[in-house]
Design an enzyme around this catalytic site. Structure first.
Site, mmCIF file in Angstrom:
data_model
loop_
_atom_site.group_PDB
_atom_site.id
_atom_site.type_symbol
_atom_site.label_atom_id
_atom_site.label_comp_id
_atom_site.label_asym_id
_atom_site.label_seq_id
_atom_site.Cartn_x
_atom_site.Cartn_y
_atom_site.Cartn_z
ATOM 1 N N HIS A 157 1.097 -1.160 -0.121
ATOM 2 C CA HIS A 157 -0.027 -0.083 0.058
ATOM 3 C C HIS A 157 0.963 1.287 -0.021
ATOM 4 O O HIS A 157 0.625 2.175 -0.560
ATOM 5 C CB HIS A 157 -0.838 0.054 1.303
ATOM 6 N N GLU A 161 2.137 1.592 -3.648
ATOM 7 C CA GLU A 161 1.107 2.360 -4.123
ATOM 8 C C GLU A 161 0.944 3.851 -3.987
ATOM 9 O O GLU A 161 0.802 4.535 -5.121
ATOM 10 C CB GLU A 161 -0.257 1.518 -3.880
ATOM 11 N N HIS A 162 1.126 4.433 -2.868
ATOM 12 C CA HIS A 162 1.341 5.782 -2.693
ATOM 13 C C HIS A 162 2.602 6.400 -3.317
ATOM 14 O O HIS A 162 2.070 7.589 -3.945
ATOM 15 C CB HIS A 162 1.011 6.172 -1.176
ATOM 16 N N GLU A 193 -3.846 8.071 7.222
ATOM 17 C CA GLU A 193 -4.930 7.142 6.867
ATOM 18 C C GLU A 193 -5.519 6.020 7.947
ATOM 19 O O GLU A 193 -6.354 5.773 8.118
ATOM 20 C CB GLU A 193 -4.566 6.573 5.463
#
Length: 423
Positions: free
Chosen positions: A56, A59-60, A136
């Site tokens: 993840h 991905e950022h 997040e």
């Protein structure tokens, strides 16, 4: 055997480029847009616990810039054309996708090639983006109807990666550096581990030409063996309460493992789950909310992975009524497990499920996902008529079997979060 350009099965066309990149597309007459996506076969189930969240975070980080585009330019090139650019990480893969007018397909293929194959992955960007991901994570921690699912996964799967948070934890994300990101990128972000899918107003040969113009065919072939995983190991059914006296509701998740994506029982499970808690007409909505007034939110959920599946029920209720709400859910689960569905409810459920499938396939994005699933999940491509026929073939014995096997309340792992337990 490598399928040649033009390989066609029931509306799906597929090409494997010389460097191993798989390209799938479905042309849909009557629309003006194209959904285009690159699916990298690396997700949270491939992560050891100490690197939880690395997929993840990567991905950022790919959105922070490439040698030819700044972070702002990456989004501007698509959005100023009226399109959209997005990404997300799942258990099995990481997706990068754009939706654009058909005339802008070249922009989508070029921008996503830049994102996937040529991110800068700079230390300075990581220091900032790590904080964004930790924020997040904080949002999940502050959102009980998200957090309760994370806690339930941990209880259901124990130390297996299915029990890990896709986002990672503050500690694991805080410990990740560019070395770990670059190692994952080197191992997974190359043609042999990427599936390209498109749906909409897209002619397959033109799609392949667009990919070639964007350099997808020039990316080197590397090790295409699947990333390592370990067999799923669900824990024995259990109940756990996480006290939080600051919450005004108790949030409860019931759930158990089911079947993998390729298992034919998936359709019967989907039908039963829909009738149990898939909408305003469902059993749980009518009983728990409409008849008893015990909850605003009550619904079923399910997911099917390559090697396992999951289904369950979520309900949130005031502390003083939470136990009654949970007991109502248990009663409905017990009734399903022992009595299955009457014939008339089964037939009505078939009509409802067929309608949902038909409506979902009016979305070019959903059609892109369906095309990608052929490679990601190793299942045959099915036309709408094929899918509807599978639903129509669901019989009372199929339904009775899945109800008895997966819906009994004593087989559920239960996690509650809030002021009072529902034990």
């Amino acid at each position: 055997m490598t399928p040649p350009v033009g390989f066609d099965v029931a509306g799906l066309r597929r090409t494997t480029l010389d460097n191993g990149l798989t390209v799938l597309s479905e042309e849909i007459p009557g629309v003006r847009s194209v959904a285009f996506g690159a699916f990298v076969q690396a997700g949270s189930i491939h992560e050891p616990r100490e690197r939880m969240g690395v997929s993840h975070l990567l991905e950022h980080m790919v959105f922070k810039g490439t040698p030819t585009r700044t972070a702002r330019q990456l989004s501007l090139e698509v959005e100023t054309l009226g399109g959209s650019l997005d990404a997300y990480t799942t258990r099995e893969y990481t997706s990068y996708q754009a939706r654009v007018l058909d005339e802008h397909l070249d922009v989508a293929t070029d921008v996503i090639a830049d994102l996937v194959f040529r991110p800068l992955l700079r230390d300075a960007d990581l220091a900032l983006e790590r904080n964004v991901v930790i924020e997040e994570i904080g949002m999940v921690e502050d959102t009980p109807d998200d957090l309760v699912f994370e806690l339930h996964n941990e209880l259901l799967w124990g130390s297996h990666p299915y029990g890990h948070a896709i986002l990672g934890t503050r500690e694991t994300v805080g410990a990740l550096g560019t070395a770990e990101l670059r190692a994952l990128h080197e191992r997974a972000y190359h043609p042999g581990r990427v599936v390209v899918a498109a749906a909409g107003r897209v002619e397959h040969d033109r799609l392949v030409e667009s990919l070639v113009r964007s350099g997808w065919d020039r990316e080197p072939r590397r090790d295409a063996t699947p990333l390592a995983t370990c067999p799923p190991t669900p824990q024995a059914p259990a109940y756990r309460h996480e006290p939080d006296r600051e919450l005004t509701q108790t949030h409860v998740v019931f759930g158990s493992t089911t079947v993998p994506h390729a298992d034919p029982r998936r359709y019967a499970l989907s039908l039963v789950s829909m009738l149990l808690g898939g909408g305003m007409s469902s059993r749980l909505f009518q009983k728990v909310r409409e008849e008893q007034g015990l909850a605003y939110a009550v619904h079923t959920f399910q997911s099917f992975h390559v090697d396992t599946g999951l289904h369950g029920v979520y309900v949130a209720s005031a502390p003083e009524t939470a136990r009654r709400a949970a007991d109502s859910v248990r009663e409905e689960l017990a009734r399903l497990a022992s009595e299955s569905l009457p014939d008339e409810e089964l037939e009505a459920g078939k009509r409802q499920l067929k309608g949902q499938i038909t409506l979902s396939l009016e979305s070019v994005t959903n059609r892109m996902y369906r095309a990608a699933g052929v490679e990601l999940f190793g299942e045959p491509f099915r036309t709408l008529d094929d899918a509807l026929a599978l639903v129509e073939r669901i019989n009372p014995e199929d339904v009775r079997d899945v109800c008895a096997a997966f819906f009994a309340p004593e087989q559920q792992t239960v996690l509650s979060l809030g002021p009072k337990a529902v034990g």
